[in-house]
Design a protein around this motif. Structure first.
Motif, mmCIF file in Angstrom:
data_model
loop_
_atom_site.group_PDB
_atom_site.id
_atom_site.type_symbol
_atom_site.label_atom_id
_atom_site.label_comp_id
_atom_site.label_asym_id
_atom_site.label_seq_id
_atom_site.Cartn_x
_atom_site.Cartn_y
_atom_site.Cartn_z
ATOM 1 N N ALA A 1 10.377 6.127 -0.382
ATOM 2 C CA ALA A 1 10.999 6.921 -1.838
ATOM 3 C C ALA A 1 12.204 5.913 -2.044
ATOM 4 O O ALA A 1 12.415 5.631 -2.980
ATOM 5 C CB ALA A 1 11.378 8.181 -1.372
ATOM 6 N N TYR A 2 12.817 5.371 -0.715
ATOM 7 C CA TYR A 2 14.086 4.377 -1.010
ATOM 8 C C TYR A 2 13.690 3.397 -1.989
ATOM 9 O O TYR A 2 14.865 2.946 -2.729
ATOM 10 C CB TYR A 2 14.385 4.176 0.319
ATOM 11 N N LEU A 3 12.482 2.978 -1.881
ATOM 12 C CA LEU A 3 12.177 1.517 -2.813
ATOM 13 C C LEU A 3 12.137 1.990 -4.084
ATOM 14 O O LEU A 3 11.994 1.221 -5.149
ATOM 15 C CB LEU A 3 10.636 0.925 -2.380
ATOM 16 N N ALA B 1 1.759 -3.678 -4.680
ATOM 17 C CA ALA B 1 3.281 -3.347 -5.130
ATOM 18 C C ALA B 1 3.313 -3.588 -6.636
ATOM 19 O O ALA B 1 3.706 -3.107 -7.519
ATOM 20 C CB ALA B 1 4.172 -4.540 -4.322
ATOM 21 N N ILE B 2 2.426 -4.847 -6.972
ATOM 22 C CA ILE B 2 2.748 -5.221 -8.643
ATOM 23 C C ILE B 2 1.786 -4.413 -9.474
ATOM 24 O O ILE B 2 1.931 -4.022 -10.385
ATOM 25 C CB ILE B 2 1.906 -6.563 -8.521
ATOM 26 N N CYS C 1 9.873 -8.513 -6.002
ATOM 27 C CA CYS C 1 10.274 -7.354 -6.681
ATOM 28 C C CYS C 1 9.968 -5.809 -6.166
ATOM 29 O O CYS C 1 10.462 -4.932 -6.245
ATOM 30 C CB CYS C 1 9.877 -7.295 -8.089
ATOM 31 N N GLY C 2 9.018 -5.865 -5.052
ATOM 32 C CA GLY C 2 8.670 -4.843 -4.555
ATOM 33 C C GLY C 2 8.304 -3.836 -5.320
ATOM 34 O O GLY C 2 7.310 -3.895 -6.230
ATOM 35 N N ALA C 3 8.778 -2.570 -5.433
ATOM 36 C CA ALA C 3 8.321 -1.317 -6.430
ATOM 37 C C ALA C 3 8.874 -1.645 -7.801
ATOM 38 O O ALA C 3 8.652 -0.906 -8.718
ATOM 39 C CB ALA C 3 8.950 0.104 -5.592
ATOM 40 N N GLY C 4 9.729 -2.756 -8.034
ATOM 41 C CA GLY C 4 10.176 -2.964 -9.131
ATOM 42 C C GLY C 4 11.496 -2.173 -9.621
ATOM 43 O O GLY C 4 11.695 -2.274 -11.050
ATOM 44 N N LYS D 1 0.835 -1.255 0.005
ATOM 45 C CA LYS D 1 0.081 0.021 0.084
ATOM 46 C C LYS D 1 0.845 1.170 0.130
ATOM 47 O O LYS D 1 0.379 2.055 -0.663
ATOM 48 C CB LYS D 1 -1.043 -0.082 1.227
ATOM 49 N N ALA D 2 1.893 1.333 0.924
ATOM 50 C CA ALA D 2 2.876 2.319 0.881
ATOM 51 C C ALA D 2 3.564 2.506 -0.618
ATOM 52 O O ALA D 2 3.578 3.630 -0.937
ATOM 53 C CB ALA D 2 3.808 2.137 1.807
ATOM 54 N N ILE D 3 3.921 1.378 -1.215
ATOM 55 C CA ILE D 3 4.275 1.592 -2.375
ATOM 56 C C ILE D 3 3.562 2.133 -3.319
ATOM 57 O O ILE D 3 3.755 3.176 -4.322
ATOM 58 C CB ILE D 3 5.060 0.213 -2.966
ATOM 59 N N LEU D 4 2.122 1.552 -3.499
ATOM 60 C CA LEU D 4 1.236 2.231 -4.467
ATOM 61 C C LEU D 4 0.708 3.776 -4.035
ATOM 62 O O LEU D 4 0.710 4.644 -5.114
ATOM 63 C CB LEU D 4 0.001 1.361 -4.366
#
Length: 232
Positions: A36-38, A90-91, A65-68, A7-10
């Motif tokens: 942001a680090y991701l 994340a995907i 893969c996380g944020a990719g 959710k944080a990534i999205l």
């Protein structure tokens, strides 16, 4: 689970008021992590990750893969990359970032595909969960390799987190392996249930690889008990 990491990534990808993640382990207190680090560029990545991406070849599977960011760098270099993560959020972010082949999938569920390089980065051993489950994952990864294929994986030796005794030994738990932790993620006032996360010292990784029919070599030793290894 709320899938808070995803959710944080999205939120960051869609500019939906992202906040820092709060992470806590069974041996450490709560710590803030900037999402942001991701989304870092190749130039902003630790040297261990840069080396892994430079050594990637052929058809590539990016596990967790996380944020990719790793997959996106390799795709832009012209590689055929499959990025998988158990986080649907994340995907979704990966797809929005332009990854051609990103899907919600557990590595143990990958079938009828083989790869020249399998990447497990940002403490890639974490997804193994516990030491007892390590053989299951190594056998699965081995089955997904093409001839002359490779697994590039990083991890950290957490021995430094424990107190040192007068004789030079460390005050690690009497039962279990000291790299077996539980991990908790909180975001925007919600907390996901704790989940197991495995940190492996290199010697333990090497022995486990050999026990499961894989060779293991050290590619790079980092400055803080971390390392990049190649299994083949």
């Amino acid at each position: 689970m709320y899938d808070l990491f995803g959710k944080a990534i999205l939120d960051y990808q869609t500019n939906n008021s992202p906040e820092d993640l709060l992470t806590e382990t069974s041996i450490s207190e709560s710590d803030e992590m900037s999402v942001a680090y991701l989304f870092r560029s190749f130039e902003e990545m630790p040297r261990i990750e840069q080396i892994a991406l430079e050594k990637a070849k052929g058809k590539i599977l990016d596990v967790g893969c996380g944020a990719g960011s790793h997959s996106l760098y390799l795709q832009n270099k012209g590689f055929e990359v499959c990025a998988i993560d158990i986080s649907a959020n994340a995907i979704n972010a990966c797809q929005l970032r332009g990854l051609n082949n990103a899907r919600v999938q557990n590595i143990l569920a990958v079938q009828n595909e083989t790869f020249d390089t399998i990447l497990l980065l940002m403490n890639g051993t974490g997804i193994f969960g516990t030491l007892k489950d390590l053989p299951t994952y190594l056998q699965k990864l081995k089955s997904l390799l093409n001839p002359a294929g490779q697994i590039l994986i990083d991890s950290s030796d957490l021995i430094y987190m424990y107190d040192e005794n007068e004789d030079g030994s460390y005050a690690v738990p009497a039962t279990g392996y000291y790299g077996e932790l539980t991990f908790t993620v909180s975001y925007k006032g919600q907390t996901d249930p704790p989940f197991p996360w495995l940190y492996l010292d290199y010697n333990t990784l090497q022995r486990a690889a050999q026990d499961n029919g894989l060779q293991c070599e050290m590619i790079l030793e980092g400055n803080h008990f971390d390392c990049l290894a190649r299994l083949y």
